[in-house]
Design an enzyme around this catalytic site. Structure first.
Site, PDB file in Angstrom:
ATOM      1  CG  ASP A  18      -1.464   1.337   1.081  1.00 46.66           C
ATOM      2  OD1 ASP A  18      -2.634   1.415   0.345  1.00 46.66           O
ATOM      3  OD2 ASP A  18      -1.714   1.904   2.184  1.00 46.66           O
ATOM      4  CD  GLU A  20      -1.839   5.729   3.608  1.00 47.97           C
ATOM      5  OE1 GLU A  20      -1.502   6.801   3.544  1.00 47.97           O
ATOM      6  OE2 GLU A  20      -1.708   4.409   3.490  1.00 47.97           O
ATOM      7  CG  HIS A 165      -6.751   6.260   5.618  1.00 47.48           C
ATOM      8  ND1 HIS A 165      -6.754   5.858   4.914  1.00 47.48           N
ATOM      9  CD2 HIS A 165      -7.802   6.344   6.897  1.00 47.48           C
ATOM     10  CE1 HIS A 165      -8.422   6.165   4.688  1.00 47.48           C
ATOM     11  NE2 HIS A 165      -8.513   6.464   5.558  1.00 47.48           N
ATOM     12  CG  ASP A 170      -4.504   1.747   5.616  1.00 50.81           C
ATOM     13  OD1 ASP A 170      -4.683   1.746   6.440  1.00 50.81           O
ATOM     14  OD2 ASP A 170      -4.218   2.347   4.393  1.00 50.81           O
TER      15      ASP A 170
END
Length: 298
Positions: A18, A20, A165, A170
């Site tokens: 993931d 950000e 987040h 996540d």
């Protein structure tokens, strides 16, 4: 330059990852990777084999907000002393390259950002041996029973807590959501008539017209011309003002609403018309059958 080596064991491992990023709020501003997080998972046991997470300092610090609206959000101060993407590119490449990639909505977002980040430093991007996008898989297999398909919504549905987040949190939540969804689907498959209920996949539902055909003309289901005919109707049903989908859900606009082509009281007439059409199919070319097929929907 790192070179891909797709050995058998590595190619079967799944890496959930993931990113950000900042949120572009100006014209011409682009996404900047601020954090990368990943876990490598054994697909046979679903155990975590390896994990990695790092904050990343973008080239343009002004793209990062000084304050975040989230309690655990990434701020400019948090990344000012973090390594640049170029400094961690080798590690990210080694984790991603030659493995199965998994994540939520990664095909439309994370995969694109990874490719952009490597292109910016003039290096080839890692290549997956396959991609599992949990957003697409769960939308198709699990359905929208939890509401929308956001990770936060799915986590709340299963009581897994609030989405933070942050990359590593996540991806671990993503794996837990998949485990829970898979368990529910497995249990439903053992007693489908009892557990599935209203969550039956729309693609497996039998419409009234098909049920009527099967009961009235059982031999017609084996006819190749009939199957070609029904496939044509399905592939073109989006062009018709009414069809299978419009009977399962209300139309998007009242102005576009059309009356259902036949009502409950006229099913007998529909049966006769379908029967006549199928009889023609026994002696006529398929082109003739398709030319007269529209009469069923009038």
């Amino acid at each position: 330059m790192a070179i891909s080596k797709f050995n058998g064991e590595r190619a079967s491992e799944i890496v959930f990852f993931d990113l950000e990023t900042n949120v572009p709020n100006k014209a011409g501003q682009r996404f900047r990777v601020l954090e990368f997080g990943a876990i490598v998972v054994c697909p046979r046991k679903l155990i975590e084999l390896e994990s990695y997470c790092t904050l990343i300092r973008p080239g343009d610090l002004s793209a990062v907000a000084e304050r975040s609206g989230r309690s655990d959000g990434i701020t400019r101060e948090a990344v000012v002393n973090a390594p640049s993407f170029e400094e961690v590119a080798d590690k990210i490449f080694s984790i991603l390259d030659g493995r199965i990639w998994a994540g939520h909505n990664i095909q439309r977002f994370d995969c694109v950002r990874i490719k952009e980040a490597f292109a910016e430093i003039g290096r080839p991007a890692p290549v997956p041996v396959g991609i599992i996008d949990s957003l697409r898989v769960l939308t198709e297999k699990f359905g929208r029973r939890a509401g929308n398909m956001k990770m936060a919504t799915l986590a709340t549905y299963f009581g897994l807590g609030q989405q933070k987040h942050r990359s590593l949190d996540d991806v671990r939540m993503n794996l837990e959501v998949l485990k829970h969804c898979a368990t529910v689907l497995f249990l439903e498959s053992t007693l489908p008539n009892v557990l599935q209920g209203k969550w039956n996949n729309n693609s497996s539902m039998t419409t009234r017209s098909r049920s009527l055909l099967e009961s009235s003309f059982p031999n017609a289901m084996d006819d190749k011309r009939y199957n070609s005919f029904t496939m044509t109707l399905r592939s073109n049903r989006g062009n018709f003002p009414y069809g299978e989908s419009s009977r399962k859900s209300p139309p998007p606009s009242v102005g576009c609403h059309r009356v259902v082509p036949y009502t409950t009281g006229s099913l007998g007439k529909m049966t006769v018309r379908v029967g006549n059409l199928l009889c023609k199919a026994q002696s006529k070319p398929l082109s003739v059958l398709l030319r007269h097929s529209h009469s069923l929907l009038r």
